[in-house]
Motif scaffolding. Sequence first.
Motif, mmCIF file in Angstrom:
data_model
loop_
_atom_site.group_PDB
_atom_site.id
_atom_site.type_symbol
_atom_site.label_atom_id
_atom_site.label_comp_id
_atom_site.label_asym_id
_atom_site.label_seq_id
_atom_site.Cartn_x
_atom_site.Cartn_y
_atom_site.Cartn_z
ATOM 1 N N GLU A 49 41.501 53.878 25.674
ATOM 2 C CA GLU A 49 40.064 54.017 25.478
ATOM 3 C C GLU A 49 39.522 54.880 26.613
ATOM 4 O O GLU A 49 39.192 54.380 27.689
ATOM 5 C CB GLU A 49 39.386 52.648 25.461
ATOM 6 C CG GLU A 49 39.796 51.758 24.298
ATOM 7 C CD GLU A 49 39.415 52.348 22.959
ATOM 8 O OE1 GLU A 49 38.375 53.057 22.891
ATOM 9 O OE2 GLU A 49 40.151 52.113 21.978
ATOM 10 N N PRO A 50 39.423 56.182 26.416
ATOM 11 C CA PRO A 50 39.011 57.076 27.496
ATOM 12 C C PRO A 50 37.572 56.827 27.950
ATOM 13 O O PRO A 50 36.740 56.335 27.188
ATOM 14 C CB PRO A 50 39.165 58.466 26.880
ATOM 15 C CG PRO A 50 39.063 58.243 25.412
ATOM 16 C CD PRO A 50 39.689 56.910 25.164
ATOM 17 N N ILE A 51 37.310 57.161 29.195
ATOM 18 C CA ILE A 51 35.974 57.060 29.774
ATOM 19 C C ILE A 51 35.427 58.477 29.874
ATOM 20 O O ILE A 51 35.989 59.329 30.571
ATOM 21 C CB ILE A 51 36.038 56.390 31.159
ATOM 22 C CG1 ILE A 51 36.596 54.978 31.016
ATOM 23 C CG2 ILE A 51 34.661 56.364 31.818
ATOM 24 C CD1 ILE A 51 36.889 54.299 32.343
ATOM 25 N N LEU A 52 34.318 58.746 29.166
ATOM 26 C CA LEU A 52 33.857 60.120 29.005
ATOM 27 C C LEU A 52 32.367 60.257 29.311
ATOM 28 O O LEU A 52 31.544 60.464 28.411
ATOM 29 C CB LEU A 52 34.151 60.596 27.567
ATOM 30 C CG LEU A 52 35.607 60.519 27.118
ATOM 31 C CD1 LEU A 52 35.730 60.794 25.627
ATOM 32 C CD2 LEU A 52 36.458 61.494 27.917
ATOM 33 N N PRO A 53 31.991 60.176 30.566
ATOM 34 C CA PRO A 53 30.575 60.300 30.924
ATOM 35 C C PRO A 53 30.097 61.746 30.877
ATOM 36 O O PRO A 53 30.899 62.683 30.936
ATOM 37 C CB PRO A 53 30.538 59.755 32.351
ATOM 38 C CG PRO A 53 31.886 60.116 32.901
ATOM 39 C CD PRO A 53 32.840 59.948 31.749
ATOM 40 N N GLU A 54 28.792 61.920 30.782
ATOM 41 C CA GLU A 54 28.190 63.250 30.867
ATOM 42 C C GLU A 54 27.898 63.545 32.338
ATOM 43 O O GLU A 54 27.125 62.849 32.984
ATOM 44 C CB GLU A 54 26.884 63.302 30.061
ATOM 45 C CG GLU A 54 27.054 63.180 28.554
ATOM 46 C CD GLU A 54 27.518 64.467 27.912
ATOM 47 O OE1 GLU A 54 27.793 65.452 28.642
ATOM 48 O OE2 GLU A 54 27.618 64.496 26.668
ATOM 49 N N THR A 55 28.530 64.572 32.879
ATOM 50 C CA THR A 55 28.306 64.961 34.274
ATOM 51 C C THR A 55 28.365 66.489 34.356
ATOM 52 O O THR A 55 28.833 67.139 33.424
ATOM 53 C CB THR A 55 29.395 64.371 35.198
ATOM 54 O OG1 THR A 55 30.649 64.942 34.879
ATOM 55 C CG2 THR A 55 29.482 62.864 35.069
ATOM 56 N N CYS A 56 27.969 67.074 35.421
ATOM 57 C CA CYS A 56 27.338 66.478 36.581
ATOM 58 C C CYS A 56 25.951 67.100 36.676
ATOM 59 O O CYS A 56 25.798 68.324 36.516
ATOM 60 C CB CYS A 56 28.164 66.754 37.838
ATOM 61 S SG CYS A 56 27.355 66.376 39.416
ATOM 62 N N PHE A 57 24.951 66.289 36.949
ATOM 63 C CA PHE A 57 23.567 66.742 36.975
ATOM 64 C C PHE A 57 22.971 66.623 38.377
ATOM 65 O O PHE A 57 21.787 66.349 38.546
ATOM 66 C CB PHE A 57 22.746 65.945 35.958
ATOM 67 C CG PHE A 57 23.193 66.177 34.541
ATOM 68 C CD1 PHE A 57 22.718 67.255 33.818
ATOM 69 C CD2 PHE A 57 24.124 65.333 33.951
ATOM 70 C CE1 PHE A 57 23.150 67.487 32.511
ATOM 71 C CE2 PHE A 57 24.563 65.552 32.656
ATOM 72 C CZ PHE A 57 24.079 66.637 31.932
ATOM 73 N N CYS A 58 23.820 66.835 39.392
ATOM 74 C CA CYS A 58 23.333 66.857 40.776
ATOM 75 C C CYS A 58 22.559 68.157 41.004
ATOM 76 O O CYS A 58 22.551 69.059 40.159
ATOM 77 C CB CYS A 58 24.493 66.739 41.752
ATOM 78 S SG CYS A 58 25.515 68.240 41.855
ATOM 79 N N GLU A 59 21.924 68.255 42.143
ATOM 80 C CA GLU A 59 21.121 69.444 42.449
ATOM 81 C C GLU A 59 21.969 70.713 42.496
ATOM 82 O O GLU A 59 21.522 71.791 42.100
ATOM 83 C CB GLU A 59 20.370 69.250 43.771
ATOM 84 C CG GLU A 59 19.255 68.221 43.704
ATOM 85 C CD GLU A 59 18.227 68.547 42.622
ATOM 86 O OE1 GLU A 59 17.827 69.729 42.517
ATOM 87 O OE2 GLU A 59 17.832 67.630 41.881
ATOM 88 N N HIS A 60 23.224 70.597 42.994
ATOM 89 C CA HIS A 60 24.098 71.776 43.049
ATOM 90 C C HIS A 60 24.336 72.319 41.641
ATOM 91 O O HIS A 60 24.219 73.528 41.397
ATOM 92 C CB HIS A 60 25.450 71.425 43.675
ATOM 93 C CG HIS A 60 25.367 70.781 45.007
ATOM 94 N ND1 HIS A 60 24.932 71.443 46.129
ATOM 95 C CD2 HIS A 60 25.672 69.513 45.410
ATOM 96 C CE1 HIS A 60 24.962 70.629 47.160
ATOM 97 N NE2 HIS A 60 25.409 69.449 46.766
ATOM 98 N N CYS A 61 24.685 71.418 40.723
ATOM 99 C CA CYS A 61 25.014 71.838 39.361
ATOM 100 C C CYS A 61 23.795 72.373 38.623
ATOM 101 O O CYS A 61 23.876 73.396 37.920
ATOM 102 C CB CYS A 61 25.623 70.669 38.587
ATOM 103 S SG CYS A 61 27.301 70.250 39.108
ATOM 104 N N LEU A 62 22.657 71.690 38.743
ATOM 105 C CA LEU A 62 21.453 72.154 38.058
ATOM 106 C C LEU A 62 21.046 73.535 38.552
ATOM 107 O O LEU A 62 20.671 74.408 37.751
ATOM 108 C CB LEU A 62 20.316 71.150 38.274
ATOM 109 C CG LEU A 62 20.497 69.777 37.624
ATOM 110 C CD1 LEU A 62 19.342 68.860 38.000
ATOM 111 C CD2 LEU A 62 20.622 69.889 36.100
#
Length: 372
Positions: free
Chosen positions: A166-179
């Motif tokens: 059962e894979p763990i698949l979060p939505e990332t990354c929305f830190c200031e660097h990425c945005l």
Amino acid sequence: MKTITTQHNFKTINYLLLLFSIISLSTACKQQAAKQIEIRGIYGHPAPLWEKDYQLSELGVNAIFAHSGSIDQAMMDGAKKEGVRVFAEFATLNGKNYVEQHPEAWAIDNFGKKVQPATWFMGVCPTEPGFKKYRQEQLRKLLQTYDIDGVWLDYVHWHAQFEDPEPILPETCFCEHCLKQFSEHTGLTITGDDTSEKAAWILSNHDAQWRTWRTQVIYNWTVEMKAILKEEKPNALLGLYHCPWTDEEYDGARRRILGLDYQLLQQSVDVFSPMVYHGRMERSPEWVAENIAWFSAALNIKDNGFPKVWPIVQAHNDPEVISAEEFGVVLKGGLAGQSTGVMMFTTRSIAEDPGKVEMMKAIYGTLISDEL
């Protein structure tokens, strides 16, 4: 006496079954003599085998793949003595023990929260400049310390866990660097009062651009690491341990969540090593051959061409015991399609099971005699 005799008979039957499996798999290997098998590898420090007085060359092994932190001069000397190549696994985007000390590198999900460890894996934000500098310096030091034949990048994906059923698949990354980098890359002005609103705006209005940008971030990591590799060791290979999912599995999560675009990565990676851990992923042993055949076709790899395919298969008993017979099936399966090499996880798992040692020796021995 009956009990002893019965146990003896069971042992005899099991031995004969194992012998039959070895002969059958060796015969199958002979049928693959149309292509040259370059790599007959083990993953992990060879000490568990050496401690049992095994010689790698006698087992048919011609390559060691080992975590960079486990490589020492004694191992290098032993490998050189046996004429065995050494490749270093390099844990690229694993942020464990780093993000705790450098919170600016902690990946942020679409709710504006710090991501939690995905079972045993803790990812990191791939765009945080301090972490990239840290990893690049580590790689350069490794290459300057040991005369290795190549580097295999591992954990080269956005924070997630694909090795479990059962894979763990979060939505990332929305830190200031990425945005900030996404905005500069696309020319978009991101709207929203907080991180969760900005993430929702991106995913609702510019999802395709977001996914493509994320694959470019991962690709750039491989390009920059390869540049360091070629500067320090011009003839060394850049390999990649990676998720083996097809384009459609888990709603395209390999590209959508992990950020792995095979066609893009073909431009920088010399050798792909799909992590076909059938036991951990609750797949059948036969799935390994099916996956490698699919992968070879998907990348349109030609006979003995580039990029190369050297899968890593499972010998480790987790979560269930992998029998010697089953190990033989997946080891052979790793040579399907256009694969020209194979290795197994792990060396200790082999050394602790005489049946697996004999299986590996028989299959690798046949491949040696069949090389063109």
